[in-house]
Design a protein around this motif. Structure first.
Motif, PDB file in Angstrom:
ATOM      1  N   ASN A 136       0.813  -1.225   0.000  1.00  2.00           N
ATOM      2  CA  ASN A 136       0.000   0.000   0.000  1.00  2.00           C
ATOM      3  C   ASN A 136       0.842   1.270   0.000  1.00  2.00           C
ATOM      4  OD1 ASN A 136      -2.791  -0.297  -0.294  1.00  2.00           O
ATOM      5  ND2 ASN A 136      -3.187   0.928   1.525  1.00  2.00           N
ATOM      6  N   VAL A 137       2.130   1.156  -0.352  1.00  5.96           N
ATOM      7  CA  VAL A 137       2.990   2.331  -0.424  1.00  5.96           C
ATOM      8  C   VAL A 137       3.260   2.698  -1.878  1.00  5.96           C
ATOM      9  CG1 VAL A 137       5.245   3.305   0.193  1.00  5.96           C
ATOM     10  CG2 VAL A 137       4.059   1.787   1.785  1.00  5.96           C
ATOM     11  N   TYR A 138       3.627   1.709  -2.691  1.00  8.56           N
ATOM     12  CA  TYR A 138       3.877   1.962  -4.110  1.00  8.56           C
ATOM     13  C   TYR A 138       2.847   1.204  -4.957  1.00  8.56           C
ATOM     14  CZ  TYR A 138       8.219   3.893  -2.305  1.00  8.56           C
ATOM     15  OH  TYR A 138       9.132   4.634  -1.614  1.00  8.56           O
ATOM     16  N   SER A 145     -10.549  -7.342  -1.382  1.00  7.78           N
ATOM     17  CA  SER A 145     -11.115  -8.673  -1.168  1.00  7.78           C
ATOM     18  C   SER A 145     -10.151  -9.600  -0.435  1.00  7.78           C
ATOM     19  CB  SER A 145     -11.501  -9.295  -2.520  1.00  7.78           C
ATOM     20  OG  SER A 145     -12.459  -8.489  -3.172  1.00  7.78           O
ATOM     21  N   VAL A 146      -9.184  -9.020   0.285  1.00  9.58           N
ATOM     22  CA  VAL A 146      -8.291  -9.803   1.134  1.00  9.58           C
ATOM     23  C   VAL A 146      -8.546  -9.432   2.586  1.00  9.58           C
ATOM     24  CG1 VAL A 146      -5.889 -10.193   1.804  1.00  9.58           C
ATOM     25  CG2 VAL A 146      -6.506 -10.126  -0.611  1.00  9.58           C
ATOM     26  N   ASN A 147      -8.760 -10.439   3.411  1.00  8.21           N
ATOM     27  CA  ASN A 147      -9.071 -10.180   4.819  1.00  8.21           C
ATOM     28  C   ASN A 147      -7.841  -9.898   5.661  1.00  8.21           C
ATOM     29  OD1 ASN A 147     -11.826 -10.596   4.404  1.00  8.21           O
ATOM     30  ND2 ASN A 147     -11.611 -12.810   4.666  1.00  8.21           N
ATOM     31  N   HIS A 148      -6.718 -10.543   5.353  1.00  8.18           N
ATOM     32  CA  HIS A 148      -5.547 -10.432   6.222  1.00  8.18           C
ATOM     33  C   HIS A 148      -4.274 -10.510   5.396  1.00  8.18           C
ATOM     34  CE1 HIS A 148      -3.731 -10.937  10.349  1.00  8.18           C
ATOM     35  NE2 HIS A 148      -2.724 -11.346   9.591  1.00  8.18           N
ATOM     36  N   TYR A 149      -3.396  -9.498   5.558  1.00 10.78           N
ATOM     37  CA  TYR A 149      -2.076  -9.500   4.937  1.00 10.78           C
ATOM     38  C   TYR A 149      -1.023  -9.713   6.023  1.00 10.78           C
ATOM     39  CZ  TYR A 149      -3.570  -7.729   0.361  1.00 10.78           C
ATOM     40  OH  TYR A 149      -4.127  -7.591  -0.879  1.00 10.78           O
ATOM     41  N   SER A 150      -0.118 -10.647   5.785  1.00 11.77           N
ATOM     42  CA  SER A 150       0.925 -10.960   6.756  1.00 11.77           C
ATOM     43  C   SER A 150       2.296 -10.913   6.091  1.00 11.77           C
ATOM     44  CB  SER A 150       0.692 -12.346   7.369  1.00 11.77           C
ATOM     45  OG  SER A 150       1.621 -12.603   8.394  1.00 11.77           O
ATOM     46  N   TYR A 169       1.481  -1.230   6.706  1.00 13.38           N
ATOM     47  CA  TYR A 169       0.100  -1.527   6.327  1.00 13.38           C
ATOM     48  C   TYR A 169      -0.218  -3.013   6.265  1.00 13.38           C
ATOM     49  CZ  TYR A 169       0.437   3.404   5.447  1.00 13.38           C
ATOM     50  OH  TYR A 169       0.662   4.748   5.606  1.00 13.38           O
ATOM     51  N   PHE A 170       0.586  -3.810   6.963  1.00 11.30           N
ATOM     52  CA  PHE A 170       0.268  -5.229   7.116  1.00 11.30           C
ATOM     53  C   PHE A 170      -0.591  -5.419   8.372  1.00 11.30           C
ATOM     54  CE2 PHE A 170       3.941  -5.522   4.331  1.00 11.30           C
ATOM     55  CZ  PHE A 170       3.608  -6.585   3.491  1.00 11.30           C
ATOM     56  N   ARG A 191       3.574   7.007  14.149  1.00  8.85           N
ATOM     57  CA  ARG A 191       2.793   7.226  12.928  1.00  8.85           C
ATOM     58  C   ARG A 191       1.294   7.062  13.143  1.00  8.85           C
ATOM     59  NH1 ARG A 191       7.111   3.666   9.269  1.00  8.85           N
ATOM     60  NH2 ARG A 191       8.842   5.147   9.526  1.00  8.85           N
ATOM     61  N   SER A 192       0.884   6.921  14.408  1.00  6.82           N
ATOM     62  CA  SER A 192      -0.544   6.774  14.763  1.00  6.82           C
ATOM     63  C   SER A 192      -1.202   5.640  13.994  1.00  6.82           C
ATOM     64  CB  SER A 192      -1.288   8.091  14.496  1.00  6.82           C
ATOM     65  OG  SER A 192      -0.735   9.131  15.267  1.00  6.82           O
ATOM     66  N   LEU A 193      -0.503   4.513  13.940  1.00  2.40           N
ATOM     67  CA  LEU A 193      -1.004   3.325  13.249  1.00  2.40           C
ATOM     68  C   LEU A 193      -1.618   2.362  14.257  1.00  2.40           C
ATOM     69  CD1 LEU A 193       2.075   2.631  10.948  1.00  2.40           C
ATOM     70  CD2 LEU A 193      -0.139   3.495  10.194  1.00  2.40           C
ATOM     71  N   PRO A 194      -2.636   1.599  13.857  1.00  2.40           N
ATOM     72  CA  PRO A 194      -3.149   0.555  14.755  1.00  2.40           C
ATOM     73  C   PRO A 194      -2.092  -0.526  14.962  1.00  2.40           C
ATOM     74  CG  PRO A 194      -4.099   0.340  12.558  1.00  2.40           C
ATOM     75  CD  PRO A 194      -3.343   1.632  12.565  1.00  2.40           C
TER      76      PRO A 194
END
Length: 408
Positions: A136-138, A145-150, A169-170, A191-194
């Motif tokens: 999700n950067v480049y 339609s993907v639930n989980h990126y690892s 963004y994983f 970076r205020s990321l979850p």
């Protein structure tokens, strides 16, 4: 009153560097925005047919190339053993996955670069596992339609040595050792990321190599062997020192194996060709371009390197000493630059290795002999191994467990 004098024609080096970085960033952003607009226009005129993939896959692995096969092999074989279906997408036509006959693993070549990303950006899956950073950067985007990126780490060194925003963004990051979590948490707060799921699973490729090394034939007698195995780029050992380092080694009479970083062959071919010609008549100097490094690792008595991750492969797999030539690494393009503490791999290197300064090159034989005899270094290597390579031999099973648990 204090008077400030400003020269409008002078820009200090720091400001100039910052402005240059801003311009490069702006140009890259504009480029990818324009590409995104073009893709959306194509999708619109195709009636939206390219929006998502029609098939939902439970588990997907994406490999950038055959060099990552040993990272994924234990996971693939664990799924095959469990008789669970898995889709293995690769950007190598000759990926070793195609050499195996699997019943529950479907493997597919999807091209390289943008062609591969076009497929991945619209895939439908419950779980996608990859070593590729910068999601999700480049160009590589999160599919809706993907639930989980690892992301699975493929080195036992610091997790912040990726380019900026490499892991942001994983949904989860699979660690080789608990210590890697601290810096990721620091970046998330900055970076205020979850918070991502950070799961320590061990190191898959080291598990594979540990088994392979046991099967390699042992040289009954061999000359004392020095392995020169650096990173690449301006700060890399070969690029920065070249013949100033290799000349004294070539004259030592020892067997010298030079294993350049794989990227050097692409980015520094002229430099490698020049060095190869220089030592072409010296039978003691050998060059190694094999895909796997374990053959050179197993033959070497000591390694000379810089900041390359192969240092940890050598020490953890072979329990032999490392000499490093310190060279400043510009951390500004990397996540590590935003972390206040010194990288673990830099700090631990001072404990487990011996620094070789340029003025010692001509007398390095003595430094090498002293490093080979040190029991203090041997104990430090074991401590580092226990920190950075946990759950040895279990990584494939632990990753498969996490994937199936997450989907269920």
């Amino acid at each position: 009153m204090i008077h400030l004098h400003f020269n409008p024609l002078y820009i200090d080096p720091g400001t100039g560097s910052m402005l240059f970085s801003i311009l490069i960033g702006a140009a890259a952003t504009l480029y990818f925005l324009l590409r995104a607009v073009i893709i959306k226009v194509k999708v619109f005129f195709s009636g939206g047919r390219a929006a998502v993939s029609n098939t939902l896959y439970p588990y997907v692995i994406y490999s950038e190339g055959k060099q990552y096969w040993n990272v994924f092999k234990p996971v693939v074989e664990e799924f095959e053993t469990r008789q669970q279906e898995l889709l293995y997408l690769t950007s190598s036509e000759d990926d070793p996955v195609f050499e195996n006959t699997y019943h529950f693993i479907k493997s597919e070549f999807i091209g390289e670069g943008n062609k591969a990303y076009a497929r991945l950006n619209i895939i439908s899956a419950n779980f996608v596992l990859m070593t590729t950073p910068s999601l999700n950067v480049y160009q590589l985007k999160r599919s809706k339609s993907v639930n989980h990126y690892s992301h699975v780490l493929h080195m036992p060194s610091d997790a912040t040595t990726y380019r900026l925003f490499g892991l942001d963004y994983f949904d989860s990051v699979l660690l080789t050792g608990d210590y890697q979590a601290k810096d990721i948490r620091i970046l998330e707060k900055q970076r205020s990321l979850p918070e991502k799921q950070l799961i320590t699973v061990g190191c898959t490729y080291l598990d594979v190599y540990a088994e392979k090394i046991k099967q390699l034939p042992i040289e009954d007698t061999h000359p004392f062997t020095v392995l020169v195995s650096p990173s690449w780029g301006a700060s890399g050992l070969l690029k920065h020192y070249g013949e100033r380092l290799l000349d004294p080694l070539a004259e030592s009479g020892w067997r010298i194996i030079v294993r350049p970083h794989p990227q050097s062959k692409k980015s520094e071919a002229d430099m490698l060709e020049t060095l190869a010609k220089r030592y072409s008549t010296n039978p003691n100097v050998q060059w190694d371009y094999e895909r796997e490094n374990i053959y050179s690792l197993s033959r070497a008595d000591i390694m000379i390197s810089d900041f390359s991750g192969i240092i940890f492969d050598f020490m953890f797999l072979c329990d032999k000493p490392v000499i490093y030539v310190s060279q400043d690494m510009d951390l500004r393009p990397y996540d590590a630059d935003d972390v206040p503490d010194e990288l673990w791999q830099f700090r631990i290197l001072r404990e487990i290795g011996i620094e070789l300064k340029e003025e010692q090159f001509k007398t390095m034989a003595e430094v090498i002999k002293n490093a080979s005899k040190s029991t203090l270094l041997q104990n430090a290597r074991l401590d580092a191994k226990n920190t950075a390579w946990q759950y040895r031999g279990e990584a494939g099973k632990r990753i498969a467990d996490f994937m199936t648990k997450t989907v269920k």
